[in-house]
Write a protein that holds these residues in place. Sequence first.
Motif, PDB file in Angstrom:
ATOM      1  N   LYS A  82     -15.769 -10.433  51.064  1.00  0.00           N
ATOM      2  CA  LYS A  82     -16.204  -9.127  50.802  1.00  0.00           C
ATOM      3  C   LYS A  82     -15.128  -8.102  50.846  1.00  0.00           C
ATOM      4  CE  LYS A  82     -19.594  -5.675  53.014  1.00  0.00           C
ATOM      5  NZ  LYS A  82     -20.280  -5.391  54.212  1.00  0.00           N
ATOM      6  N   ASP A  83     -14.246  -8.295  51.406  1.00  0.00           N
ATOM      7  CA  ASP A  83     -13.179  -7.534  51.533  1.00  0.00           C
ATOM      8  C   ASP A  83     -12.045  -7.285  50.177  1.00  0.00           C
ATOM      9  OD1 ASP A  83     -11.768  -5.467  53.065  1.00  0.00           O
ATOM     10  OD2 ASP A  83     -10.107  -6.937  53.335  1.00  0.00           O
ATOM     11  N   SER A  84     -12.106  -8.167  49.345  1.00  0.00           N
ATOM     12  CA  SER A  84     -11.202  -8.347  48.240  1.00  0.00           C
ATOM     13  C   SER A  84     -11.952  -8.575  46.943  1.00  0.00           C
ATOM     14  CB  SER A  84     -10.117  -9.352  48.401  1.00  0.00           C
ATOM     15  OG  SER A  84      -9.417  -9.219  49.553  1.00  0.00           O
ATOM     16  N   LYS A  85     -11.498  -8.131  45.929  1.00  0.00           N
ATOM     17  CA  LYS A  85     -11.990  -8.504  44.517  1.00  0.00           C
ATOM     18  C   LYS A  85     -11.723  -9.723  43.921  1.00  0.00           C
ATOM     19  CE  LYS A  85     -11.872  -6.820  39.727  1.00  0.00           C
ATOM     20  NZ  LYS A  85     -13.318  -6.813  39.463  1.00  0.00           N
ATOM     21  N   ASN A  86     -10.648 -10.203  44.186  1.00  0.00           N
ATOM     22  CA  ASN A  86     -10.356 -11.662  43.611  1.00  0.00           C
ATOM     23  C   ASN A  86      -9.983 -12.612  44.975  1.00  0.00           C
ATOM     24  OD1 ASN A  86     -10.565 -10.857  40.699  1.00  0.00           O
ATOM     25  ND2 ASN A  86      -8.650 -10.003  41.091  1.00  0.00           N
ATOM     26  N   VAL A  87     -10.701 -13.696  45.013  1.00  0.00           N
ATOM     27  CA  VAL A  87     -10.241 -14.407  46.059  1.00  0.00           C
ATOM     28  C   VAL A  87     -10.213 -16.213  45.498  1.00  0.00           C
ATOM     29  CG1 VAL A  87     -11.069 -15.481  48.311  1.00  0.00           C
ATOM     30  CG2 VAL A  87     -11.310 -12.887  47.839  1.00  0.00           C
ATOM     31  N   VAL A  88      -9.376 -16.817  46.020  1.00  0.00           N
ATOM     32  CA  VAL A  88      -9.176 -18.309  45.861  1.00  0.00           C
ATOM     33  C   VAL A  88      -9.286 -18.996  47.245  1.00  0.00           C
ATOM     34  CG1 VAL A  88      -7.844 -20.249  45.012  1.00  0.00           C
ATOM     35  CG2 VAL A  88      -7.696 -18.230  43.705  1.00  0.00           C
ATOM     36  N   MET A 141     -11.507 -25.929  44.940  1.00  0.00           N
ATOM     37  CA  MET A 141     -11.418 -24.578  45.031  1.00  0.00           C
ATOM     38  C   MET A 141     -12.335 -23.653  44.431  1.00  0.00           C
ATOM     39  SD  MET A 141      -7.326 -24.010  44.011  1.00  0.00           S
ATOM     40  CE  MET A 141      -7.424 -25.321  42.562  1.00  0.00           C
ATOM     41  N   CYS A 142     -12.846 -22.734  45.318  1.00  0.00           N
ATOM     42  CA  CYS A 142     -13.854 -21.848  44.989  1.00  0.00           C
ATOM     43  C   CYS A 142     -13.037 -20.624  44.317  1.00  0.00           C
ATOM     44  CB  CYS A 142     -14.769 -21.653  46.177  1.00  0.00           C
ATOM     45  SG  CYS A 142     -16.207 -20.630  45.758  1.00  0.00           S
ATOM     46  N   LEU A 143     -13.577 -20.325  43.371  1.00  0.00           N
ATOM     47  CA  LEU A 143     -12.845 -18.776  42.672  1.00  0.00           C
ATOM     48  C   LEU A 143     -13.907 -17.791  42.478  1.00  0.00           C
ATOM     49  CD1 LEU A 143     -10.831 -20.717  39.526  1.00  0.00           C
ATOM     50  CD2 LEU A 143     -10.287 -20.716  42.121  1.00  0.00           C
ATOM     51  N   LEU A 144     -13.719 -16.667  43.203  1.00  0.00           N
ATOM     52  CA  LEU A 144     -14.598 -15.639  43.310  1.00  0.00           C
ATOM     53  C   LEU A 144     -14.036 -14.195  43.056  1.00  0.00           C
ATOM     54  CD1 LEU A 144     -14.554 -17.214  46.611  1.00  0.00           C
ATOM     55  CD2 LEU A 144     -17.039 -16.370  46.320  1.00  0.00           C
ATOM     56  N   ILE A 145     -15.070 -13.618  42.463  1.00  0.00           N
ATOM     57  CA  ILE A 145     -14.732 -12.235  41.782  1.00  0.00           C
ATOM     58  C   ILE A 145     -15.975 -11.228  42.195  1.00  0.00           C
ATOM     59  CG2 ILE A 145     -14.261 -10.831  39.901  1.00  0.00           C
ATOM     60  CD1 ILE A 145     -13.078 -13.234  38.367  1.00  0.00           C
ATOM     61  N   ASP A 146     -15.362 -10.521  43.038  1.00  0.00           N
ATOM     62  CA  ASP A 146     -16.601  -9.258  43.325  1.00  0.00           C
ATOM     63  C   ASP A 146     -17.754  -9.825  44.078  1.00  0.00           C
ATOM     64  OD1 ASP A 146     -15.287  -7.028  42.154  1.00  0.00           O
ATOM     65  OD2 ASP A 146     -16.213  -7.553  40.145  1.00  0.00           O
ATOM     66  N   THR A 149     -18.954 -16.278  43.047  1.00  0.00           N
ATOM     67  CA  THR A 149     -18.162 -17.544  42.632  1.00  0.00           C
ATOM     68  C   THR A 149     -18.050 -17.692  40.951  1.00  0.00           C
ATOM     69  OG1 THR A 149     -18.787 -18.695  44.358  1.00  0.00           O
ATOM     70  CG2 THR A 149     -18.168 -19.861  42.645  1.00  0.00           C
ATOM     71  N   LYS A 150     -17.239 -17.345  40.534  1.00  0.00           N
ATOM     72  CA  LYS A 150     -16.901 -17.283  38.971  1.00  0.00           C
ATOM     73  C   LYS A 150     -16.512 -18.744  38.683  1.00  0.00           C
ATOM     74  CE  LYS A 150     -15.801 -15.584  35.054  1.00  0.00           C
ATOM     75  NZ  LYS A 150     -14.390 -15.020  34.819  1.00  0.00           N
ATOM     76  N   ASP A 151     -16.140 -19.601  39.344  1.00  0.00           N
ATOM     77  CA  ASP A 151     -15.581 -21.072  38.831  1.00  0.00           C
ATOM     78  C   ASP A 151     -15.201 -21.881  39.787  1.00  0.00           C
ATOM     79  OD1 ASP A 151     -15.288 -23.019  36.967  1.00  0.00           O
ATOM     80  OD2 ASP A 151     -13.553 -21.670  35.991  1.00  0.00           O
ATOM     81  N   TYR A 152     -15.095 -23.108  39.712  1.00  0.00           N
ATOM     82  CA  TYR A 152     -14.589 -23.947  40.576  1.00  0.00           C
ATOM     83  C   TYR A 152     -13.690 -25.042  39.988  1.00  0.00           C
ATOM     84  CZ  TYR A 152     -18.842 -23.291  43.627  1.00  0.00           C
ATOM     85  OH  TYR A 152     -19.866 -22.764  44.326  1.00  0.00           O
ATOM     86  N   VAL A 153     -12.596 -25.423  40.909  1.00  0.00           N
ATOM     87  CA  VAL A 153     -11.565 -26.139  40.393  1.00  0.00           C
ATOM     88  C   VAL A 153     -11.843 -27.434  41.239  1.00  0.00           C
ATOM     89  CG1 VAL A 153      -9.223 -26.967  40.137  1.00  0.00           C
ATOM     90  CG2 VAL A 153      -9.903 -24.573  39.720  1.00  0.00           C
ATOM     91  N   VAL A 154     -12.577 -28.544  40.824  1.00  0.00           N
ATOM     92  CA  VAL A 154     -12.772 -29.694  41.392  1.00  0.00           C
ATOM     93  C   VAL A 154     -12.015 -30.809  41.469  1.00  0.00           C
ATOM     94  CG1 VAL A 154     -14.662 -31.543  41.988  1.00  0.00           C
ATOM     95  CG2 VAL A 154     -15.436 -28.951  41.363  1.00  0.00           C
ATOM     96  N   GLY A 155     -11.408 -31.109  42.410  1.00  0.00           N
ATOM     97  CA  GLY A 155     -10.091 -32.447  42.573  1.00  0.00           C
ATOM     98  C   GLY A 155      -8.879 -31.761  41.409  1.00  0.00           C
TER      99      GLY A 155
END
Length: 220
Positions: A82-88, A141-146, A149-155
């Motif tokens: 919630k605190d940041s726009k872009n999160v990995v 890896m869960c890739l989040l924007i605003d 979740t925008k995308d995942y990197v699985v393995g």
Amino acid sequence: MAHQSMDILSKVLEQTAKVVEEKLDAQMSKLNEIDEDDLERLKERRLEALKKAQKQKQEWLNKGHGEYREISSEKDFFGEVKDSKNVVCHFYKGSTFRCKILDKHLTILAKKHVETKFITLNVDKAPFLTDRLRIKVIPTMCLLIDGKTKDYVVGFTDLGNTDEFSTEMLEWRLGCADVINYSGNLMEPPTGPVRSGTKFTKVEKKTIRGRTYDSDSDSD
């Protein structure tokens, strides 16, 4: 006829040279018109832009950007996102060797891309979250924007399907999701051109505690 053609060509070249000369004269005249006041205003705008960029960087650092951090619970996850726009967020297990490989690369990228928050969470401490996000493969890896979740990197499939992938390869993959400011060519990863038919993890919407997130719909 040959002499006539040469005369025509000569006139064309002369006219072309004249046009180029006039353009250069106009540009030189414009440069000469820049006085000290104009230069001072340019310096002020540049200084203002630098101050703004420094202020933004400091705001990111205050929110925990600039370093790769472990968070202790799924409750912390919601606050960090919630605190940041872009999160990995790297979901890991302590006994998984590939998670340690990922840690090494994410530590480097966290320092380089301060515009993005890099965190890691032990799945054993977040059963509700990992279930709702359908995280079945470790590492993921869960890739989040605003906050979404925008995308995942699985393995390591998207990273060349090898333990020996480079930090630059991971950086490119995160750039493909727009979760970092990537300055390279997204159409060509560091290891070579994108192969035809390359697919990234698909996502579908899920709701967690009243907020909308996207969840992994595939598993290895």
